[in-house]
Design an enzyme around this catalytic site. Sequence first.
Site, PDB file in Angstrom:
ATOM      1  N   ASN A  67      38.599 -13.691 -46.537  1.00  0.00           N
ATOM      2  CA  ASN A  67      38.836 -12.412 -47.224  1.00  0.00           C
ATOM      3  C   ASN A  67      38.545 -12.524 -48.712  1.00  0.00           C
ATOM      4  O   ASN A  67      38.817 -13.545 -49.330  1.00  0.00           O
ATOM      5  CB  ASN A  67      40.290 -11.956 -47.012  1.00  0.00           C
ATOM      6  N   VAL A  68      38.014 -11.461 -49.257  1.00  0.00           N
ATOM      7  CA  VAL A  68      37.673 -11.425 -50.697  1.00  0.00           C
ATOM      8  C   VAL A  68      38.646 -10.518 -51.454  1.00  0.00           C
ATOM      9  O   VAL A  68      38.505 -10.329 -52.654  1.00  0.00           O
ATOM     10  CB  VAL A  68      36.219 -10.933 -50.911  1.00  0.00           C
ATOM     11  N   ASP A  69      39.687 -10.016 -50.747  1.00  0.00           N
ATOM     12  CA  ASP A  69      40.591  -9.020 -51.348  1.00  0.00           C
ATOM     13  C   ASP A  69      41.615  -9.622 -52.305  1.00  0.00           C
ATOM     14  O   ASP A  69      42.322  -8.874 -52.992  1.00  0.00           O
ATOM     15  CB  ASP A  69      41.291  -8.203 -50.237  1.00  0.00           C
ATOM     16  N   ASN A  81      45.596 -12.537 -32.913  1.00  0.00           N
ATOM     17  CA  ASN A  81      44.625 -11.453 -33.025  1.00  0.00           C
ATOM     18  C   ASN A  81      45.069 -10.315 -32.128  1.00  0.00           C
ATOM     19  O   ASN A  81      45.776 -10.543 -31.158  1.00  0.00           O
ATOM     20  CB  ASN A  81      43.234 -11.972 -32.605  1.00  0.00           C
ATOM     21  N   CYS A 118      26.049 -14.821 -72.349  1.00  0.00           N
ATOM     22  CA  CYS A 118      24.578 -14.895 -72.523  1.00  0.00           C
ATOM     23  C   CYS A 118      23.878 -13.566 -72.309  1.00  0.00           C
ATOM     24  O   CYS A 118      22.657 -13.469 -72.444  1.00  0.00           O
ATOM     25  CB  CYS A 118      23.995 -15.938 -71.556  1.00  0.00           C
ATOM     26  N   CYS A 178      23.567 -17.567 -66.497  1.00  0.00           N
ATOM     27  CA  CYS A 178      24.211 -18.846 -66.868  1.00  0.00           C
ATOM     28  C   CYS A 178      25.204 -19.317 -65.815  1.00  0.00           C
ATOM     29  O   CYS A 178      25.755 -20.424 -65.929  1.00  0.00           O
ATOM     30  CB  CYS A 178      24.890 -18.703 -68.233  1.00  0.00           C
ATOM     31  N   HIS A 187      34.487 -16.969 -48.938  1.00  0.00           N
ATOM     32  CA  HIS A 187      33.479 -15.920 -49.129  1.00  0.00           C
ATOM     33  C   HIS A 187      33.581 -15.303 -50.506  1.00  0.00           C
ATOM     34  O   HIS A 187      32.973 -14.264 -50.776  1.00  0.00           O
ATOM     35  CB  HIS A 187      33.600 -14.838 -48.045  1.00  0.00           C
ATOM     36  N   ALA A 236      49.293  -9.190 -36.984  1.00  0.00           N
ATOM     37  CA  ALA A 236      49.610 -10.347 -37.823  1.00  0.00           C
ATOM     38  C   ALA A 236      50.931 -10.146 -38.562  1.00  0.00           C
ATOM     39  O   ALA A 236      51.759 -11.073 -38.642  1.00  0.00           O
ATOM     40  CB  ALA A 236      48.480 -10.587 -38.814  1.00  0.00           C
TER      41      ALA A 236
HETATM   42  N1  APR Z   1      46.554  -8.201 -36.734  1.00  0.00           N
HETATM   43  C1  APR Z   1      45.804  -9.210 -36.226  1.00  0.00           C
HETATM   44  N2  APR Z   1      44.457  -9.115 -36.032  1.00  0.00           N
HETATM   45  C2  APR Z   1      43.869  -7.954 -36.377  1.00  0.00           C
HETATM   46  C3  APR Z   1      44.582  -6.860 -36.919  1.00  0.00           C
HETATM   47  C4  APR Z   1      45.987  -7.025 -37.096  1.00  0.00           C
HETATM   48  N3  APR Z   1      46.748  -6.028 -37.593  1.00  0.00           N
HETATM   49  N4  APR Z   1      43.705  -5.830 -37.141  1.00  0.00           N
HETATM   50  C5  APR Z   1      42.485  -6.289 -36.784  1.00  0.00           C
HETATM   51  N5  APR Z   1      42.576  -7.553 -36.301  1.00  0.00           N
HETATM   52  C6  APR Z   1      41.497  -8.436 -35.851  1.00  0.00           C
HETATM   53  C7  APR Z   1      40.394  -7.743 -35.087  1.00  0.00           C
HETATM   54  O1  APR Z   1      40.707  -7.749 -33.694  1.00  0.00           O
HETATM   55  C8  APR Z   1      39.193  -8.660 -35.402  1.00  0.00           C
HETATM   56  O2  APR Z   1      39.133  -9.740 -34.465  1.00  0.00           O
HETATM   57  O3  APR Z   1      40.898  -8.955 -37.019  1.00  0.00           O
HETATM   58  C9  APR Z   1      39.526  -9.233 -36.780  1.00  0.00           C
HETATM   59  C10 APR Z   1      38.694  -8.615 -37.886  1.00  0.00           C
HETATM   60  O4  APR Z   1      37.366  -9.009 -37.651  1.00  0.00           O
HETATM   61  P1  APR Z   1      36.245  -8.633 -38.735  1.00  0.00           P
HETATM   62  O5  APR Z   1      36.399  -7.199 -39.136  1.00  0.00           O
HETATM   63  O6  APR Z   1      34.946  -9.107 -38.151  1.00  0.00           O
HETATM   64  O7  APR Z   1      36.615  -9.495 -40.014  1.00  0.00           O
HETATM   65  P2  APR Z   1      36.326 -11.032 -40.227  1.00  0.00           P
HETATM   66  O8  APR Z   1      36.418 -11.802 -38.939  1.00  0.00           O
HETATM   67  O9  APR Z   1      37.203 -11.471 -41.351  1.00  0.00           O
HETATM   68  O10 APR Z   1      34.787 -11.042 -40.748  1.00  0.00           O
HETATM   69  C11 APR Z   1      34.274 -12.307 -41.157  1.00  0.00           C
HETATM   70  O11 APR Z   1      32.228 -11.226 -41.848  1.00  0.00           O
HETATM   71  O12 APR Z   1      31.454  -9.302 -42.827  1.00  0.00           O
HETATM   72  C12 APR Z   1      31.635 -10.665 -43.040  1.00  0.00           C
HETATM   73  O13 APR Z   1      32.050 -11.864 -44.995  1.00  0.00           O
HETATM   74  C13 APR Z   1      32.588 -10.873 -44.177  1.00  0.00           C
HETATM   75  O14 APR Z   1      34.529 -12.299 -44.340  1.00  0.00           O
HETATM   76  C14 APR Z   1      33.845 -11.382 -43.493  1.00  0.00           C
HETATM   77  C15 APR Z   1      33.288 -12.084 -42.266  1.00  0.00           C
END
Ligand code: APR
Length: 243
Positions: free
Chosen positions: A102-104, A213, A150, A130, A119, A231
């Site tokens: 996550n980048v948040d 998940n 720069c 630079c 990421h 989560a």
């Molecule tokens: N609790 C647990 N899991 C959850 C929840 C929740 N409340 N809400 C969503 N999810 C799960 C979804 O089922 C999914 O498997 O989180 C996952 C989110 O998947 P993505 O949207 O693909 O995010 P991520 O896996 O972090 O993506 C990886 O892809 O786009 C690039 O660089 C970006 O870091 C990102 C990378």
Amino acid sequence: SQHLLHEAHTRIVSAQAITILTGAGISADSGVPTFRGADGLWRNFRAEELATPEAFEQDPLLVWEWYNWRRELIVTKQPNDAHHAVAALESRVNDFWLITQNVDGLHRTAGSTKLSEIHGNIWMVRCMACGAVTENHQVPLPLLPHCGQCGGLLRPHIVWFGESLQEEDLARCAKQLQICDVLLVIGTSGVVYPAAGFASIAKEAGAYVIEVNLDPTPQSDLVDIALHGRAKELVPLLLQASE
Ligand code: APR
């Protein structure tokens, strides 16, 4: 699956070395949109049009406007109980490391310090000339931003599609995946590498792998325990100090 939760909790409280890998799902409960879910970011935007070096080269203003939109979206969001539980665990474990895709920045806001933001981070900018990396919390960031040192053009300090991760992050991930007794994978769809391969690397090295998940993922078959739920509900239970 109270039994599974209990089994996973027992493994965690007895582990000497724990590595946690998080994805967008841990921030979903904070209101930060995921990438691939039903209301995911990539639904509205084609990643290839924005999160790539070519897109930035071709139209830096468009890419920065999209990141300003994401900064405005994220700046009001707070860490949830899952972020806080992860941050609290850090000091209770002999060898702890957090790997986040996550980048948040919400893990940092929650107090996590032993982490790799593999990421990047949306609140960091990097000079194309630079290479200087600085924090910037301006919302919106006045465009186009230039380096204070720069004068070079600034870009988001984020790993885009087609770019490689920082060497030091890769090395740290490799080490923590090798030594951990338990790998906890939270809220990632497991489709973007190298993070998508981390569960099998840890498993190969003898770790006990737990997945949290909403849905099954490509890694669900190889993990030892797959817990299905939010989560923010499951992670605090999993990481609580004792029974
Ligand atoms: N609790 C647990 N899991 C959850 C929840 C929740 N409340 N809400 C969503 N999810 C799960 C979804 O089922 C999914 O498997 O989180 C996952 C989110 O998947 P993505 O949207 O693909 O995010 P991520 O896996 O972090 O993506 C990886 O892809 O786009 C690039 O660089 C970006 O870091 C990102 C990378």
